[in-house]
Design a protein around this motif. Structure first.
Motif, PDB file in Angstrom:
ATOM      1  N   ALA A   1      26.001 -29.166  11.400  1.00  0.00           N
ATOM      2  CA  ALA A   1      27.230 -28.829  10.688  1.00  0.00           C
ATOM      3  C   ALA A   1      28.482 -29.308  11.422  1.00  0.00           C
ATOM      4  CB  ALA A   1      27.310 -27.313  10.478  1.00  0.00           C
TER       5      ALA A   1
ATOM      6  N   TYR B   1      25.299 -26.344   2.351  1.00  0.00           N
ATOM      7  CA  TYR B   1      24.061 -26.660   3.054  1.00  0.00           C
ATOM      8  C   TYR B   1      22.907 -25.784   2.567  1.00  0.00           C
ATOM      9  CZ  TYR B   1      26.454 -29.555   6.556  1.00  0.00           C
ATOM     10  OH  TYR B   1      27.162 -30.539   7.199  1.00  0.00           O
TER      11      TYR B   1
ATOM     12  N   LEU C   1      20.635 -23.969  10.121  1.00  0.00           N
ATOM     13  CA  LEU C   1      21.869 -24.683  10.436  1.00  0.00           C
ATOM     14  C   LEU C   1      22.032 -24.758  11.947  1.00  0.00           C
ATOM     15  CD1 LEU C   1      24.370 -23.048   7.899  1.00  0.00           C
ATOM     16  CD2 LEU C   1      23.192 -25.235   7.668  1.00  0.00           C
TER      17      LEU C   1
ATOM     18  N   THR D   1      28.939 -23.809   4.478  1.00  0.00           N
ATOM     19  CA  THR D   1      27.690 -23.059   4.630  1.00  0.00           C
ATOM     20  C   THR D   1      26.978 -22.916   3.290  1.00  0.00           C
ATOM     21  OG1 THR D   1      28.671 -21.813   6.476  1.00  0.00           O
ATOM     22  CG2 THR D   1      26.701 -20.886   5.445  1.00  0.00           C
TER      23      THR D   1
END
Length: 212
Positions: free
Chosen positions: A14, A36, A44, A33
């Motif tokens: 990220a 994803y 992550l 967030t």
């Protein structure tokens, strides 16, 4: 949701969103967030090289960690690499207190010998504690530190809390084969190997034994 050797799938690397004036953009952290996770990410990884972690204060790093962990619903690995072990310890403990699954530690660029690398990880784990699952970040193109398979094996065997290798050698296929070979001959415990480099060699890496 602590990280362990069974980790597999896609752990998205990220970014860290900022406002134009350099402040953290936490609203964008939430949207990132969601994006994803919506794409099906298994987990992550935040505050790494792509996440521009050195630009953040500890307070900012923990704010990002809290925002991602509270929203993701999947395991979150937090990069805790720092110039000093006291800062690393504080960030690692803060991240775990906020629900991180584990932490990622990169070797500093000044390490050159095998003994220096092994000693550094021993000192790092002594600092953060042996109860925190950690990931070895192996990215020689950026970090300029060369970790051989035997060095990685030694770190893994010295520290039961090591559960994953983030493999970003280029292409490093023989390294993956060597690590899985160590597992087969009983000279190293099993760990998860997740690869990077934008998935350029993913098919070949999976054939060699990568987990994602």
């Amino acid at each position: 949701m602590k990280l362990d050797e069974s980790a597999h799938g896609v752990y998205s690397i990220a970014v860290t969103p900022f406002h134009p004036d350099g402040r953290l953009d936490l609203a964008s952290v939430d949207r990132m967030t969601d994006f994803y996770v919506g794409c099906g990410a298994t987990g992550l990884t935040i505050l790494g090289i792509l996440g521009e972690a050195p630009k953040l204060s500890e307070e900012e790093s923990l704010a990002v960690t809290k925002a991602v962990v509270s929203r993701a619903g999947v395991p979150v690995i937090v990069g805790v690499s720092a110039p000093g072990f006291a800062a690393m310890r504080s960030l690692a403990h803060g991240a775990m207190e906020r629900g991180a699954a584990g932490v990622m530690i990169a070797p500093p660029a000044h390490l050159r010998t095998d003994d220096q690398i092994i000693t550094y990880y021993a000192q790092a784990i002594e600092a953060i504690g042996a109860d925190i699952p950690f990931v070895i970040q192996d990215c020689p193109l950026t970090l300029t530190v060369i970790m051989t398979p035997k060095v990685i094996r030694q770190i893994v065997q010295n520290h039961p809390s090591c559960v994953m290798l983030k493999h970003e050698d280029w292409p490093g296929l023989e390294k993956i084969s060597a690590m899985r070979g160590f597992e087969k001959d009983g000279s190293m415990k099993h760990i998860s190997i997740l690869t990077g480099n934008g998935g350029l060699f993913l098919d070949f890496e999976m054939e060699r034994g990568a987990a994602g």
